[in-house]
Design a protein around this motif. Structure first.
Motif, PDB file in Angstrom:
ATOM      1  N   SER A 210       0.809  -1.209   0.000  1.00  0.00           N
ATOM      2  CA  SER A 210       0.000   0.000   0.000  1.00  0.00           C
ATOM      3  C   SER A 210       0.849   1.269   0.000  1.00  0.00           C
ATOM      4  O   SER A 210       0.400   2.315   0.431  1.00  0.00           O
ATOM      5  CB  SER A 210      -0.912  -0.009   1.233  1.00  0.00           C
ATOM      6  OG  SER A 210      -0.148  -0.152   2.415  1.00  0.00           O
ATOM      7  N   ALA A 216      -1.718   5.494   3.953  1.00  0.00           N
ATOM      8  CA  ALA A 216      -1.458   4.111   4.318  1.00  0.00           C
ATOM      9  C   ALA A 216      -0.525   4.044   5.512  1.00  0.00           C
ATOM     10  O   ALA A 216       0.404   4.816   5.642  1.00  0.00           O
ATOM     11  CB  ALA A 216      -0.850   3.359   3.132  1.00  0.00           C
ATOM     12  N   ASP A 221       0.902  -4.059   4.336  1.00  0.00           N
ATOM     13  CA  ASP A 221      -0.480  -4.484   4.563  1.00  0.00           C
ATOM     14  C   ASP A 221      -1.206  -4.692   3.236  1.00  0.00           C
ATOM     15  O   ASP A 221      -0.922  -4.030   2.243  1.00  0.00           O
ATOM     16  CB  ASP A 221      -1.225  -3.447   5.405  1.00  0.00           C
ATOM     17  CG  ASP A 221      -0.733  -3.385   6.841  1.00  0.00           C
ATOM     18  OD1 ASP A 221      -0.076  -4.346   7.276  1.00  0.00           O
ATOM     19  OD2 ASP A 221      -0.993  -2.375   7.524  1.00  0.00           O
ATOM     20  N   THR A 226      -6.506  -2.333   3.301  1.00  0.00           N
ATOM     21  CA  THR A 226      -5.984  -1.048   3.773  1.00  0.00           C
ATOM     22  C   THR A 226      -6.865   0.104   3.319  1.00  0.00           C
ATOM     23  O   THR A 226      -7.159   1.026   4.085  1.00  0.00           O
ATOM     24  CB  THR A 226      -4.546  -0.840   3.263  1.00  0.00           C
ATOM     25  OG1 THR A 226      -3.691  -1.833   3.830  1.00  0.00           O
ATOM     26  CG2 THR A 226      -4.016   0.533   3.629  1.00  0.00           C
ATOM     27  N   LEU A 265      -6.538  -4.876  10.875  1.00  0.00           N
ATOM     28  CA  LEU A 265      -5.672  -3.743  10.532  1.00  0.00           C
ATOM     29  C   LEU A 265      -5.979  -2.533  11.410  1.00  0.00           C
ATOM     30  O   LEU A 265      -5.067  -1.837  11.868  1.00  0.00           O
ATOM     31  CB  LEU A 265      -5.839  -3.376   9.060  1.00  0.00           C
ATOM     32  CG  LEU A 265      -5.347  -4.398   8.029  1.00  0.00           C
ATOM     33  CD1 LEU A 265      -5.510  -3.830   6.616  1.00  0.00           C
ATOM     34  CD2 LEU A 265      -3.902  -4.782   8.271  1.00  0.00           C
ATOM     35  N   THR A 294      -1.332  -9.189   6.093  1.00  0.00           N
ATOM     36  CA  THR A 294      -0.107  -8.390   6.124  1.00  0.00           C
ATOM     37  C   THR A 294       1.117  -9.278   5.946  1.00  0.00           C
ATOM     38  O   THR A 294       1.077 -10.481   6.229  1.00  0.00           O
ATOM     39  CB  THR A 294       0.016  -7.614   7.455  1.00  0.00           C
ATOM     40  OG1 THR A 294       1.118  -6.721   7.395  1.00  0.00           O
ATOM     41  CG2 THR A 294       0.207  -8.562   8.632  1.00  0.00           C
TER      42      THR A 294
END
Length: 430
Positions: A210, A216, A221, A226, A265, A294
């Motif tokens: 990302s 981000a 991730d 994300t 996340l 991730t």
């Protein structure tokens, strides 16, 4: 001569039919484009969408039990079911790194409620607003499901595919909680993220880093998750900015499948020092059927010990993207019972009884599919060195062959992923 004339007339007829077909196709395309454009305008102007309901919540303190109603696919009749859950405000003054089986069960039900909320936001639907009613039952006086607007109709899903957007729907609820033991107060915010819905499935395969995404948190991730998480972070930050700086804040994140990955996340962001939501005094997450989201180093570190990922061993989704490609989840994995575990047969019988009592039908999940899941994941890992190889056309053909050779029954494997399969297991484990 007569034969030639008839042949010419037939050719003209065929040509005319083709011209009409093309004209109709063009008209349908233009009409479709006009409808989609009109929907975009409606989104911008905020019109022609179902509005959130207004409910009065009863102030509830101390430990209590209540019944939450929600919609569930594959139930016997009507697709409306109910689950008994427990709640105690005192939980949020206890150690967030200590697994709470009662809270896990309640979060699993709330995650199913978040999925069911979509039906309320469809034009003409008679489905109740499950999330608002559920949180009112739990004593929350501020519930927001505004993100479901323009994200629950088939037309919105078509737009999502065309526009290539990664959106998310979630319920955000707040209440002030007070400790019975110390008198301390906190503002508790619960975020429950809807699982994959319609075109949102496409975001599950956008796993590249990302680094090019504005805002981000971590380049490692999963990109699709994300993008969804960033929207919720912006909402939470805006709300936090309006609070008195002296207000202590507590966050609870939960969700099932894609919703679990986004919640995972979010909790990692709150645990890090790189975002405003990290200033919360207390954070915890309970996620379910969560895919790996991730490749960040340290995702299993002690900093994320307040994140619990509840996983069914016979569910394929938590295996993907594969660990051998470098993917995992933040926090700690909590595995539901599997064959050969002590007392498994008794637990399985109790789980099936709980499922039948809630759903009105037998649970189709088969714990024996653990062998199939492991075989299939192993086959994928041995044939493909990365996710990119898997999702190319040739890779997808080979994937189908691997599924056949591994004896994959997609329908039955899906049953191991059902929210209510997880709820039934957690019901007997609390």
């Amino acid at each position: 001569m007569l034969i030639r004339r008839r042949a010419r007339r037939r050719r003209r007829g065929v040509l005319l039919a083709l011209l009409v077909a093309v004209a109709l196709a063009d008209s349908a395309t233009l009409a479709g484009a006009a409808v989609l454009h009109a929907r975009r305008i409606e989104r911008v102007t905020g019109v022609n969408a179902v509005s959130a309901p207004r409910l009065e919540a009863e102030r509830r303190t101390g430990p209590f039990e209540t019944t939450l109603e929600y919609g569930a696919l594959f139930s016997a009749e009507g697709h409306q079911v109910s689950s008994n859950v427990s709640w105690d405000d005192e939980w949020f003054f206890q150690d967030a790194t200590s697994y709470n089986a009662e809270l896990a069960h309640t979060c699993a039900v709330l995650s199913a409620v978040a999925n069911a909320e979509s039906a309320y936001y469809q034009q003409g639907s008679t489905s109740p607003a499950y999330a608002e009613h559920a949180f009112a039952q739990l004593g929350f006086d501020d519930v927001c499901t505004a993100s479901y607007r323009y994200r629950s109709e088939v037309l919105d899903e078509v737009l999502g595919v065309i526009d290539g957007t990664d959106v998310v729907a979630y319920t955000l609820a707040t209440k002030r909680v007070v400790s019975r033991e110390t008198g301390a107060e906190k503002l508790l915010t619960v975020v429950v993220v809807r699982g994959s819905y319609g075109s949102e499935w496409l975001s599950n395969i956008r796993i590249e880093g990302s680094s090019d995404v504005s805002g981000a948190i971590d380049d490692d991730d999963h990109l699709g998750f994300t993008l969804a998480a960033n929207e919720i972070v912006a909402d939470l930050e805006a709300r936090a900015a309006e609070l008195d700086p002296g207000v202590e804040r507590s966050y609870l994140f939960c969700g099932h499948s894609r919703g679990g990955a986004v919640a995972n996340l979010l909790a990692s962001y709150a645990d890090d020092d790189s975002h405003t939501i990290a200033t919360a005094e207390d954070v915890r997450a309970y996620t379910f059927a969560t895919p790996n989201c991730t490749s960040a180093a340290g995702a299993r570190g002690a900093a994320y010990d307040n994140v619990f990922n509840i996983l069914n061993p016979s569910d394929l989704v938590p295996q993907l993207p594969l660990a051998c490609w470098g993917y995992e989840r933040y926090g700690r994995d909590v595995w539901l019972p599997a064959e050969k575990d002590e007392g498994f047969e008794d637990l399985l019988a109790a789980m099936r009884a709980s499922y039948a009592a809630t759903m009105g039908t037998d649970c189709p999940a088969d714990p024996g599919d653990l062998k199939t899941v492991r075989s299939f994941a192993g086959t994928i890992g041995s044939r493909f060195s990365s996710f990119d190889e898997l999702v190319c056309p040739a890779g997808l053909v080979e994937l189908a062959g691997a599924a056949v050779s591994s004896g994959v029954d997609a329908g039955r494997l899906l049953a191991s992923h059902y929210p209510n399969t997880y709820i039934a297991w957690l019901d007997v484990l609390r």
